[in-house]
Write a protein that holds these residues in place. Structure first.
Motif, short mmCIF file in Angstrom:
data_model
loop_
_atom_site.label_atom_id
_atom_site.label_comp_id
_atom_site.label_asym_id
_atom_site.label_seq_id
_atom_site.Cartn_x
_atom_site.Cartn_y
_atom_site.Cartn_z
N SER A 256 0.82 -1.22 0.00
CA SER A 256 0.00 0.00 0.00
C SER A 256 0.85 1.26 0.00
N ARG A 257 2.13 1.15 0.36
CA ARG A 257 2.99 2.32 0.43
C ARG A 257 3.84 2.49 -0.82
N MET A 258 3.66 1.63 -1.81
CA MET A 258 4.47 1.73 -3.02
C MET A 258 4.37 3.10 -3.71
N PRO A 259 3.15 3.67 -3.86
CA PRO A 259 3.11 4.99 -4.49
C PRO A 259 3.97 6.01 -3.72
N GLU A 260 3.94 5.97 -2.40
CA GLU A 260 4.77 6.89 -1.62
C GLU A 260 6.24 6.62 -1.85
N MET A 261 6.61 5.37 -1.96
CA MET A 261 8.02 5.05 -2.16
C MET A 261 8.48 5.54 -3.54
N PHE A 262 7.63 5.35 -4.54
CA PHE A 262 8.00 5.85 -5.86
C PHE A 262 8.11 7.38 -5.86
N ALA A 263 7.21 8.03 -5.14
CA ALA A 263 7.29 9.49 -5.04
C ALA A 263 8.59 9.90 -4.37
N ALA A 264 8.99 9.16 -3.35
CA ALA A 264 10.24 9.47 -2.65
C ALA A 264 11.43 9.27 -3.58
N ILE A 265 11.37 8.23 -4.40
CA ILE A 265 12.47 7.99 -5.34
C ILE A 265 12.61 9.17 -6.31
N GLU A 266 11.48 9.67 -6.80
CA GLU A 266 11.53 10.84 -7.70
C GLU A 266 12.13 12.06 -6.99
N ARG A 267 11.71 12.23 -5.75
CA ARG A 267 12.19 13.37 -4.97
C ARG A 267 13.71 13.25 -4.73
N ILE A 268 14.13 12.07 -4.34
CA ILE A 268 15.55 11.86 -4.04
C ILE A 268 16.39 12.00 -5.31
N SER A 269 15.86 11.49 -6.41
CA SER A 269 16.53 11.63 -7.70
C SER A 269 16.74 13.10 -8.04
N ALA A 270 15.69 13.90 -7.82
CA ALA A 270 15.78 15.34 -8.13
C ALA A 270 16.76 16.03 -7.18
N ARG A 271 16.70 15.66 -5.90
CA ARG A 271 17.53 16.32 -4.90
C ARG A 271 19.02 16.15 -5.21
N TYR A 272 19.39 14.92 -5.60
CA TYR A 272 20.81 14.64 -5.84
C TYR A 272 21.20 14.79 -7.31
N GLY A 273 20.20 15.05 -8.16
CA GLY A 273 20.50 15.17 -9.58
C GLY A 273 21.00 13.87 -10.18
N ILE A 274 20.49 12.74 -9.66
CA ILE A 274 20.94 11.43 -10.13
C ILE A 274 19.72 10.67 -10.63
#
Lengths: 464, 464
Positions: free
Chosen positions: A353-371
């Motif tokens: 049930s938390r997969m959408p949140e985890m994917f959102a976090a991955i996008e956020r982390i990707s943007a934050r580190y530019g990776i």
């Protein structure tokens, strides 16, 4: 007498003549790494290519006598540095112990040595209408012993269970060379503590697995039916996978590819192959679903409705061949990444049930580190593999920083920093964060019961 | 200050006012026994009827402070004496901690306190189309915590797994009162050793389970289909059950009743009801099979062919009601025995392929000791329950001698002396026989990691 002389004498002339003990620099060098790309500093002392339980016993007795670290190793397909031969260690390679000792069709089990390769076991079971369920992506080259040492997962776990559920009993050589047998040839059995489950996933830190009695399940009858759906974004795809589960459908395979993952596959295979297979252009998120068993067609029909209602562009494979093409695209993900650099494959799991949140976090982390973090998920059990591509010999610090954020998010969401790869060297620094201090302390004490001298794979799992 | 004063202070006035701590002789006396009929000598010191985790912590802290044995206890439905309050012990009754804290339909799990009764949990899950698979015969009165403490089995295990496979995570109070959490809300997770699996089946000797996150499985769609077959002897019935498995059919329930078992049921219910339900007269061996899920009817048809070919007189229940009548006859087995005396229910398991040998051994042992041993088996997983009926307060020595022969035979056949009931007090004297000295020693050391003072259920499992 030094350890190698002692060990030579313990192994015996025949073993020495057969090359069971080696200090060949090329072999030692190869044993310093695994499929994670992590390379141990320094060189192992020697490698024992065990052919028998007695060879393993001799190695452990020598290690106990001389307080030498022992690193158990199979095919070296691990992704966490757990089997990497560290400086001054004795690498204990059991990949040559690769016999299938028994298949019992009646009891639906197999008795195997630890070096049996997954796909070889399944080839041997197939004539009996049986299969061994654990199916890590490396199944063509990974060993059953390695599956057990890491409690390996794979694509089929949500329906058919992780390795722990496939192991009935084990034969283990303890640190001092004694042999113990755990478990039974029965499905049930509650005599004493479940040592079998304790050894499963222990990554070579409690003993060396030299034999296993594993469950073999009936191969589901009929042809599998595969379908896939393209979604405008990864949240919609994750939502769709949740609805499939909520509809009480039980896919054998349910794989979710996010946009960065699809882009890499597309660049690797060519956009035409993507469009031909998916029936649409890439660049968005994709959910691949396969049903097996007697109700596969009906289940696929029901799943198709769910996917369409969730906004997916759905394609049902007309036959097994077309289904195989869809799966081949999924399998192209890792080669696609590897074609452009070194790859760090991460392995978090969260409640479905938390997969959408985890994917959102991955996008956020990707943007934050530019990776970029192309990600594939075993969506049926919430196990995500965020991937990092880098160049050079070492994982850059920024990648570890991003991974650190991923791990903490997964734990906060009720999940774990490793769903199926294990802790090894690469994740040991986060172990205590996930376990908490009391559980960590219990685990360290448990290890010392089995390994009072601290010779079993020291520096792995614990000791960040 | 004595232990009860100390404990009263630790529990606090409110708990004391609510009667959480009691020395009522009737309560203490009731806590001396379980459903095995074994009664502990002497009296417990007191009983803590815990309502909260804090109550459990207070009890364990008091026990640690005063080195008092603690006996964790749920509904008292155990069959091995594991939860019986021994002399001078503090009985820690968690049956009042019986709330269902959460049901997640999306993640297919429930978070429960240990005192939740199996059937209550299933009633709560049913509206979500989910069920909790462990189904011991006592499921109407047994608790989830008790299931976990014993790694309980039941009729559905061959298809749906034992309790260990249904537990994702635990909250446990350690001997010194600290609380640890194990596992995850995810299906996968390999961070560190599998403490969850270690606590499952530990019979109150490693810690006190105060919370559990358990898997809930989708209820199989459609109506179950039940069939049964009468065989000339038990070997033929066992052979038939093996052929069902060999045909890769997966019954939800497959129960085998031998001739002495059928005779008892017949005497209890009346021969007419047997003939009406079975479509034949009793006195021979009977195999009851139930299929569920979307292919139930087709599977039942295929199984009927197998049973007929194996020499069975087959009857397929025309509807759910007739199927229920067949199952009711099976369920009458224990009441039938209990109507004529005290019952010792044994619990060996053997590989499925060795069931005919085990039944032959039961006949031989029955003849040798001149004791009838009516037996029912969960034939899908080779778990046999040989039963002894006796009179008086204690199990006669001849019955134990016969049981001893049964255990040794089961172990020789690759099985175990307890498939699902646990070791408790009644089987501890055989524990080392099955485990062997090295494994036994490891288990004792494991216990001391969790219980250095030896206060957790001492005399249970170990220490014969």
């Amino acid at each position: 007498m030094d350890v190698l002389d002692w060990l030579s004498a313990a192994l015996g002339e025949e073993a020495i003549a057969e090359g069971v003990l080696s200090t060949d620099p090329a072999l030692l060098d190869a044993a310093r790494t695994d499929r994670s790309g992590w390379i141990a500093t320094g060189s192992p002392l020697a490698i024992v290519s065990a052919r028998t339980v007695e060879h393993v016993q001799a190695a452990l007795r020598a290690a106990s006598e001389f307080r030498i670290p022992v690193v158990p190793r199979g095919a070296g397909t691990g992704l966490a540095g757990g089997a990497n031969g560290t400086e001054g260690s004795l690498v204990l390679d059991v990949s040559g112990m690769n016999r299938i000792l028994e298949i019992s069709a009646e009891d639906q089990l197999a008795v195997v040595e630890p070096g049996v390769v997954n796909s070889d076991l399944n080839a041997a079971l197939e004539p009996y209408g049986l299969f061994f369920a654990p199916d890590p992506a490396s199944k063509a080259i990974s060993t059953v012993g390695g599956n057990i040492a890491t409690n390996a997962g794979g694509l089929l776990c949500a329906k058919y269970g992780v390795t722990r559920e496939a192991v009935l009993g084990l034969t283990v050589v303890l640190a001092d060379g004694r042999v113990v047998r755990t478990g039974h040839r029965t499905v049930k059995g509650v005599t004493g503590y479940d040592l079998t489950a304790l050894f499963v996933g222990s990554e070579g830190t409690l003993g060396v697995i030299v034999g296993a009695t594993v469950r073999a399940q009936p191969i589901p009858p009929g042809e599998p039916v595969t379908l896939g759906a393209l979604f405008p974004d990864v949240r919609a795809a994750a939502e769709a996978s949740a609805r499939i589960t909520a509809a009480r459908l039980r896919p054998a395979v349910m794989e979710l590819l996010d946009a960065p993952a699809l882009e890499r596959i597309s660049a690797y295979l060519g956009r035409e192959r993507i469009e031909e297979a998916f029936g649409a252009s890439a660049g968005a998120s994709y959910l691949l679903v396969q049903f097996d068993g007697p109700t596969a067609a009906a289940d696929a029909g029901a799943a198709g409705t769910v996917l369409t209602e969730t906004g997916g562009t759905v394609r049902v494979a007309a036959d097994a061949e077309e289904g195989e093409r869809l799966l081949a695209l999924r399998r192209a993900f890792h080669p696609a990444l590897a074609s452009s650099g070194e790859v760090l494959i991460e392995d978090v799991a969260v409640p479905r049930s938390r997969m959408p949140e985890m994917f959102a976090a991955i996008e956020r982390i990707s943007a934050r580190y530019g990776i970029p973090i192309p990600t594939v998920a075993h969506a049926g059990d919430g196990n995500l593999h965020p991937n990092f591509v880098y160049t050079g010999d070492e994982v850059p610090q920024a990648v570890w920083d991003a991974a650190n954020d991923l791990f903490r998010t997964a734990i906060e969401l009720g999940g774990t920093l490793t769903g199926e790869h294990g802790v090894g060297v690469l994740k040991r620094r986060w172990l205590a964060d996930e376990l908490g201090p009391d559980s960590y302390e219990l685990q360290v004490k448990l290890k010392s019961v089995f390994d009072p001298l601290g010779i079993l794979n020291p520096g792995k799992v614990f000791g960040a």
